[in-house]
Scaffold this motif. Structure first.
Motif, PDB file in Angstrom:
ATOM      1  N   LYS A  98       0.800  -1.230   0.000  1.00 17.67           N
ATOM      2  CA  LYS A  98       0.000   0.000   0.000  1.00 17.67           C
ATOM      3  C   LYS A  98       0.831   1.277   0.000  1.00 17.67           C
ATOM      4  CE  LYS A  98      -3.211   1.638   3.067  1.00 17.67           C
ATOM      5  NZ  LYS A  98      -4.363   1.499   3.985  1.00 17.67           N
ATOM      6  N   ASP A  99       2.131   1.187   0.225  1.00 22.65           N
ATOM      7  CA  ASP A  99       2.960   2.389   0.090  1.00 22.65           C
ATOM      8  C   ASP A  99       2.884   2.959  -1.329  1.00 22.65           C
ATOM      9  OD1 ASP A  99       3.794   2.935   2.643  1.00 22.65           O
ATOM     10  OD2 ASP A  99       5.764   1.976   2.454  1.00 22.65           O
ATOM     11  N   ARG A 100       2.544   2.123  -2.320  1.00 22.71           N
ATOM     12  CA  ARG A 100       2.397   2.645  -3.686  1.00 22.71           C
ATOM     13  C   ARG A 100       1.258   3.668  -3.718  1.00 22.71           C
ATOM     14  NH1 ARG A 100       5.952  -0.091  -6.812  1.00 22.71           N
ATOM     15  NH2 ARG A 100       5.469   1.476  -8.365  1.00 22.71           N
ATOM     16  N   PHE A 101       0.217   3.418  -2.931  1.00 25.43           N
ATOM     17  CA  PHE A 101      -0.906   4.356  -2.828  1.00 25.43           C
ATOM     18  C   PHE A 101      -0.545   5.513  -1.895  1.00 25.43           C
ATOM     19  CE2 PHE A 101      -4.607   5.545  -0.183  1.00 25.43           C
ATOM     20  CZ  PHE A 101      -5.430   6.098  -1.147  1.00 25.43           C
ATOM     21  N   ARG A 102      -0.005   5.187  -0.697  1.00 24.30           N
ATOM     22  CA  ARG A 102       0.320   6.228   0.268  1.00 24.30           C
ATOM     23  C   ARG A 102       1.251   7.275  -0.340  1.00 24.30           C
ATOM     24  NH1 ARG A 102       1.574   1.610   3.626  1.00 24.30           N
ATOM     25  NH2 ARG A 102      -0.178   1.110   4.988  1.00 24.30           N
ATOM     26  N   ARG A 103       2.190   6.803  -1.163  1.00 22.62           N
ATOM     27  CA  ARG A 103       3.239   7.693  -1.686  1.00 22.62           C
ATOM     28  C   ARG A 103       3.038   8.072  -3.148  1.00 22.62           C
ATOM     29  NH1 ARG A 103       8.505   5.158   1.547  1.00 22.62           N
ATOM     30  NH2 ARG A 103       7.353   4.808   3.482  1.00 22.62           N
ATOM     31  N   ASP A 104       1.833   7.828  -3.666  1.00 22.30           N
ATOM     32  CA  ASP A 104       1.505   8.190  -5.055  1.00 22.30           C
ATOM     33  C   ASP A 104       2.484   7.620  -6.068  1.00 22.30           C
ATOM     34  OD1 ASP A 104      -0.767   9.747  -4.360  1.00 22.30           O
ATOM     35  OD2 ASP A 104       0.565  11.388  -3.756  1.00 22.30           O
ATOM     36  N   LEU A 105       2.862   6.355  -5.889  1.00 16.74           N
ATOM     37  CA  LEU A 105       3.819   5.749  -6.819  1.00 16.74           C
ATOM     38  C   LEU A 105       3.123   5.135  -8.034  1.00 16.74           C
ATOM     39  CD1 LEU A 105       6.066   3.921  -4.172  1.00 16.74           C
ATOM     40  CD2 LEU A 105       6.553   6.075  -5.341  1.00 16.74           C
ATOM     41  N   GLY A 106       1.798   4.933  -7.948  1.00 15.22           N
ATOM     42  CA  GLY A 106       1.068   4.276  -9.044  1.00 15.22           C
ATOM     43  C   GLY A 106       1.312   2.773  -9.038  1.00 15.22           C
ATOM     44  N   GLY A 107       0.569   2.076  -9.905  1.00  9.92           N
ATOM     45  CA  GLY A 107       0.774   0.631 -10.053  1.00  9.92           C
ATOM     46  C   GLY A 107       0.340  -0.187  -8.850  1.00  9.92           C
TER      47      GLY A 107
END
Ligand code: TMP
Length: 259
Positions: A215-224
């Motif tokens: 979920k860090d991809r969401f928390r940090r706006d990384l996408g994917g």
């Protein structure tokens, strides 16, 4: 499905009354939140993936003797669980410095910890889930000494097992959050593992590339996000799988690589 009584709606799941007393149905939503719901979004297909991943992990944990609330998966988004009285504590287990530990102590993310750290947070959205110690938990009666011991013991066993499971599929288990519940046998309360174990509440890094599969991809706006969750499911051997495979599309993990 017939109308059911909703018992509780959380940020990522809904609990409905189950078919028998002492059971509930846990429905996995696609909603995602972070930073105590200050950031909100949707990850399409996340609920399906988390339902499947959590089923798999809880089944394996049951197999090594960890008591859990999981009974069986009912469909793409729902599982039958035992009704518990949730202990209002989030138990976080850390193997590598990341997230709030990195921020709070100014230690670089990715620093391996010389020993596993278990932390407790009091579940209270209005207070932003503050970190507490065992002293607070005992003093305020959120759990007793025996329950606290059981939770810490199970958290370490879960960590040992999952660290190995994920290492075997090229994933580093950086940290994760567990929740426990109480079930009553007459007057005797017993602690069992509850909630879910999925990329929503774990940090999972690809061992080779360091890529975040959680979920860090969401928390940090990384996408994917979806591709990352799918990659975890794929490595766990969970798809393609029947009608779910529309969401669990085999090609998409390649997109993640391409990003
Ligand atoms: P943290 O570094 O933000 O304290 O998070 C540690 C781990 O716990 C991380 O894997 C994410 C998970 N976690 C949750 O599942 N829910 C939460 O509310 C928080 C704060 C963390």
């Amino acid at each position: 499905m017939a109308r059911r009584r909703q018992i509780y709606e959380g940020k990522a799941k809904i609990l409905y009354e189950g078919p028998e007393p002492g059971t509930l149905i846990q429905y996995f939503k696609d909603d995602a939140t972070a930073f105590n719901a200050q950031k909100k979004g949707t990850i399409n297909g996340k609920g399906v993936l988390n339902n499947r991943i959590s089923e798999h992990v809880f089944t394996l944990l049951g197999g090594i003797g960890i008591p859990t609330h999981f009974i069986r998966r009912l469909n793409m988004r729902e599982q039958l669980i035992r009704q518990v009285e949730i202990v209002p504590i989030e138990v976080v287990v850390r193997n590598v410095v990341a997230g709030s530990l990195s921020k709070r102590l100014g230690i670089e993310e990715g620093t391996p910890l010389p020993r596993t750290i278990v932390e407790y947070y009091y579940k209270d959205d209005a207070l932003g889930d503050p970190m507490v110690t065992d002293e607070h938990i005992l003093a305020f009666g959120w759990a007793n000494q025996e329950e606290l011991h059981d939770m810490a013991d199970m958290a370490i066993r879960v960590n040992d097992f999952l660290s190995g499971l994920f290492a075997g599929i090229g994933i580093r288990l950086v940290d994760f959050k567990l929740e426990f519940g109480r079930i009553w046998d007459n007057d005797y309360g017993r602690i069992i593992l509850a909630d879910e174990i999925s990329p929503d509440g774990c940090r999972l890094w690809d061992i080779q590339s360091g890529e975040k599969l959680d979920k860090d991809r969401f928390r940090r706006d990384l996408g994917g996000e979806v591709e990352a969750y799918q990659e975890v499911a794929r490595r766990l051997g969970l798809f393609p799988e029947g009608p779910d495979s529309a969401v669990l599309d085999l090609e998409s993990h390649r997109k993640l690589r391409g990003k």
